[in-house]
Design a protein around this motif. Sequence first.
Motif, PDB file in Angstrom:
ATOM      1  N   ASN A 181       0.817  -1.215   0.000  1.00 33.87           N
ATOM      2  CA  ASN A 181       0.000   0.000   0.000  1.00 33.87           C
ATOM      3  C   ASN A 181       0.845   1.256   0.000  1.00 33.87           C
ATOM      4  N   GLU A 214       1.311   3.197  -2.484  1.00 36.00           N
ATOM      5  CA  GLU A 214       0.768   4.241  -3.354  1.00 36.00           C
ATOM      6  C   GLU A 214      -0.733   4.128  -3.481  1.00 36.00           C
ATOM      7  N   GLN A 215      -1.313   5.201  -3.907  1.00 37.05           N
ATOM      8  CA  GLN A 215      -2.757   5.277  -4.112  1.00 37.05           C
ATOM      9  C   GLN A 215      -3.052   4.895  -5.560  1.00 37.05           C
ATOM     10  N   HIS A 216      -4.073   4.119  -5.759  1.00 40.55           N
ATOM     11  CA  HIS A 216      -4.489   3.725  -7.107  1.00 40.55           C
ATOM     12  C   HIS A 216      -5.739   4.505  -7.462  1.00 40.55           C
ATOM     13  N   GLU A 217      -6.004   4.604  -8.746  1.00 42.76           N
ATOM     14  CA  GLU A 217      -7.221   5.319  -9.146  1.00 42.76           C
ATOM     15  C   GLU A 217      -7.999   4.514 -10.162  1.00 42.76           C
ATOM     16  N   TYR A 260     -10.164   6.971  -5.662  1.00 45.87           N
ATOM     17  CA  TYR A 260      -8.851   6.565  -5.194  1.00 45.87           C
ATOM     18  C   TYR A 260      -9.046   5.406  -4.226  1.00 45.87           C
ATOM     19  N   TYR A 261      -8.173   4.416  -4.335  1.00 44.77           N
ATOM     20  CA  TYR A 261      -8.299   3.244  -3.479  1.00 44.77           C
ATOM     21  C   TYR A 261      -6.926   2.653  -3.210  1.00 44.77           C
ATOM     22  N   ARG A 262      -6.897   1.789  -2.207  1.00 46.70           N
ATOM     23  CA  ARG A 262      -5.681   1.046  -1.913  1.00 46.70           C
ATOM     24  C   ARG A 262      -5.896  -0.397  -2.333  1.00 46.70           C
ATOM     25  N   THR A 265     -10.230   5.200  -0.637  1.00 41.30           N
ATOM     26  CA  THR A 265      -9.460   6.197   0.119  1.00 41.30           C
ATOM     27  C   THR A 265      -9.833   7.625  -0.250  1.00 41.30           C
TER      28      THR A 265
END
Length: 151
Positions: free
Chosen positions: A7, A9-12, A27-29, A69
Motif C-alpha cells: 500500500n 501508493e494510491q491507485h485510481e 482513489y483506493y488502496r 481512500t
Amino acid sequence: MARRLGNAEQHELILNDNLSDSTMTLYYRMPTTRERLGYDNSRTVRDKKGRVENKTPETRQKYGQLILTGFKDGDFERYENGKWKPMSSNPSSPIYCPDWKDYLADHAGDVIETLAVQVFDLSVGLGEKEEDPSEDDTPDDTIDPADAEKN
C-alpha cells in the motif's frame, strides 16, 4: 508495467457515471490477500436453517468502503442550504467533507459496489500471448531473383 504490491501508493479508477453524464475518479488502496479471502467468503452464508443466502451486495459495500481512500475534488456534490456544493475527500481541501465516506455509502452505493467489482472480482483477466515481432507469419510478397529466372 508490473503489479505493485503493498500500500505504498494510491491507485485510481476512472468511471463513467451514466446518472450525471460525466466521469469520476475514485482513489483506493490495494486489498490484502486476507481481505480478498474475506470478500470471497462473505458473499454467501448459511442461515440457521442451513439455507444459502446471497450477501454479494452487502459484501461489495463493506469491502468497497474498506479500500476506498477518496475521490477527485468536485466529482461529487451534496445539497446543502438550498444549493449544490462540491465535495472533497481531501482534508486539506477547502471543500472537504469529513463524513464523505458515509455520505457516499448512503447516496452512491452503486459507485462503491462498482469499485469492489473492479478491484475484487475483475482484477485479473485472461490475456493473449504477446506477439514476438521476429516471428512474422505474414507471407513474403517479394520475389526471389532465382525463382524469377525459372519462370
